[in-house]
Scaffold this motif. Structure first.
Motif, short mmCIF file in Angstrom:
data_model
loop_
_atom_site.label_atom_id
_atom_site.label_comp_id
_atom_site.label_asym_id
_atom_site.label_seq_id
_atom_site.Cartn_x
_atom_site.Cartn_y
_atom_site.Cartn_z
N ASN A 150 -33.92 -57.19 2.28
CA ASN A 150 -32.77 -57.69 1.98
C ASN A 150 -33.43 -58.03 0.56
O ASN A 150 -32.55 -59.51 -0.67
N LYS A 151 -34.70 -58.52 0.30
CA LYS A 151 -35.13 -58.76 -1.12
C LYS A 151 -35.23 -59.88 -1.15
O LYS A 151 -35.12 -60.59 -2.14
N SER A 152 -35.64 -61.41 -0.14
CA SER A 152 -35.74 -62.91 -0.02
C SER A 152 -37.40 -63.29 0.31
O SER A 152 -37.89 -62.23 1.25
N VAL A 153 -37.70 -64.11 -0.11
CA VAL A 153 -38.77 -64.89 0.26
C VAL A 153 -38.82 -65.97 0.50
O VAL A 153 -38.07 -66.76 -0.28
N THR A 154 -39.05 -66.86 1.32
CA THR A 154 -39.13 -68.69 1.78
C THR A 154 -40.40 -68.59 1.14
O THR A 154 -40.87 -68.29 2.06
N VAL A 155 -39.70 -69.44 0.81
CA VAL A 155 -41.92 -70.31 0.34
C VAL A 155 -41.39 -71.96 0.83
O VAL A 155 -39.99 -71.91 0.04
N HIS A 156 -42.18 -72.75 1.38
CA HIS A 156 -41.82 -74.20 1.51
C HIS A 156 -43.00 -74.94 0.84
O HIS A 156 -43.94 -74.15 0.67
N PRO A 157 -42.43 -76.40 0.28
CA PRO A 157 -44.32 -76.91 0.42
C PRO A 157 -45.40 -77.23 1.65
O PRO A 157 -44.67 -76.86 2.46
N GLY A 158 -46.51 -76.62 1.46
CA GLY A 158 -47.79 -76.97 2.09
C GLY A 158 -47.57 -78.79 2.54
O GLY A 158 -46.52 -78.96 2.39
N ASN A 159 -48.45 -78.83 3.47
CA ASN A 159 -48.92 -79.66 3.56
C ASN A 159 -49.79 -80.77 2.95
O ASN A 159 -50.05 -81.91 3.63
N TYR A 160 -49.31 -80.97 1.75
CA TYR A 160 -50.94 -81.38 1.01
C TYR A 160 -50.05 -82.87 0.73
O TYR A 160 -51.01 -83.71 0.85
N PHE A 161 -48.79 -83.22 0.96
CA PHE A 161 -48.25 -84.76 0.91
C PHE A 161 -48.74 -85.15 1.99
O PHE A 161 -48.87 -86.81 2.50
N GLU A 162 -49.37 -84.39 3.28
CA GLU A 162 -49.88 -84.76 4.68
C GLU A 162 -51.25 -85.52 4.13
O GLU A 162 -51.64 -86.91 5.04
#
Lengths: 276, 276
Positions: free
Chosen positions: B262-274
């Motif tokens: 379906n040509k989709s990629v899901t990207v979320h912020p990493g754990n940086y703000f922890e």
């Protein structure tokens, strides 16, 4: 919008310009940011320009008109460049760098981000006026210098690999002959990495006969791309110019005789000053 | 010595500090340079400090006493860090990055010196207070980020190679298992590259199960060196934390499902703000 005194504005504008080399910044960016008249911003820029140019840090180009603005062109002055090249030659000629086979260990120097960034400024001084789209190098040791130059010139860096990696997508591979050893190698560049007809600045840490650089030149032909310049940190002076595959390049240092028996290394300045 | 007006001095001092992060600069350096009283220099520094800290560019630490001076500690403010991570996640989730095998093409992003330098500031914000001697990465794609972090923290970069090169001198090699593929690889580090007992910040562009990073950790043991931190640009979120060899790391982005069909990629912020 924030109201700042001139003194604070100067600090902020200096930071803003230094971190955005080769980017055109409309005067309105500053005028809006500080709620100041364009004439005040122009006065601020005149102060910054004078300091930058007197210190040999670079030029502040002002472009008039609606599409105008200001652009910081990083450069390094002649005296500073001479001091840097002297320092580099001094470090390269430390006798404990000699490795078996009369190779010279220089990974520690390539591992100093500050040294590489300073070298980047020298190359930016030579190449800053040319039309260049990307900086290219082949893995691994040329990478830090390529990024340092890319940062100064605000250009992307394209990395040629030795192998074809799954994370690179479809790629073009060529074989090339390493000039000094006459051995055959492969280099590979992702199809996506380079647009057709790009003007490319080729960078490497070391050049002997020039086989690796020539390999990159050949690879460019596969992308209908052209060479906009060649820069190497160190050239080997222990080779006849006739044997050298490539005649036009900029080097900071030239490695002469490496004498493993007597533990001595001779290093001279490269051809940099012929170009500035 | 040159006599400059305060306005010109502020421009010069700002440039001087920005290009020398994490370096202690005695006040006498500035006082001698400008033939100014230390009290004037202190006033200049107070102006610069206020701008840097209000803009979230970093801290200006003042150390009193004979061995004292001023030190610029680059940082990035929370709002700017959020904007950067959003931008990064947006770029990573462009569907045309999907490669066969559901790998993600990200060499173009790693090839942007400006983007890498900005990422370097985020990691400098997390790691700036730790005792670190060197930044380490394994060739090839982690190199730009490692140098960007090294530049911000004023630290040398040590490069682990996949093969043993003649230009590296004697070296230590280890085998490691790439966690996600269970395949066996080799990594090699020059004996000269790392002093015994160094405190090492490990950096890479991408981490899945963490086998490569764990390999670097194992290599450190051979040098009696210790891990001072681990930073990766992108972690794969498509793996159980239990499967992950390493639990303590800082990431800017987390790659979720890559759906080639379906040509989709899901990207979320990493754990940086922890961590900040």
């Amino acid at each position: 919008m924030k109201k700042l005194k001139r003194s604070a504005r100067l600090v902020e504008m200096t930071e803003y310009l230094l971190t955005r080399p080769h980017q055109l910044i409309p005067l309105t960016t500053f005028a809006d940011r500080y709620g100041a008249a364009k004439s005040s911003i122009s006065e601020d820029l005149a102060i910054i320009k004078e300091v930058f140019e007197e210190d040999g840090m670079g030029e502040l180009q002002t472009l008039a008109g609606a599409a105008g603005g200001v652009k910081f062109i990083p450069k390094i002055g002649r005296a500073q460049a001479e001091a840097f090249i002297d320092q580099l030659c001094g470090m390269l000629s430390e006798p404990d760098r000699i490795l078996p086979g009369e190779y010279l260990y220089m990974s520690d120097l390539l591992g100093l981000p500050g040294l590489m960034n300073e070298a980047g400024k020298l190359f930016a001084t030579v190449f800053g006026g040319r039309e260049i789209d990307v900086v290219m190098t082949v893995e691994t040791k040329g990478i830090p210098l390529a990024y340092a130059i890319g940062a100064q010139l605000n250009l992307p860096v394209v990395l040629v690999r030795r192998d074809h990696q799954v994370t690179e997508g479809s790629a073009v591979s060529i074989n090339y002959v390493s000039g000094s050893h006459k051995s055959l190698h492969t280099m590979t560049l992702s199809r996506r990495a380079l647009k057709e007809k790009s003007r490319v600045l080729i960078v490497d840490d070391f050049m002997k006969a020039g086989g690796t650089v020539q390999g990159m030149v050949d690879l460019l032909a596969e992308f209908n791309a052209t060479v906009a310049g060649v820069g190497v940190l160190v050239e080997s002076g222990a080779i006849d110019m006739e044997q050298r595959l490539l005649q036009e390049y900029v080097s900071l240092a030239s490695l002469g005789a490496v004498d493993a028996k007597n533990k001595s290394v001779t290093v001279h300045p490269g051809n940099y000053f012929e170009w500035v």
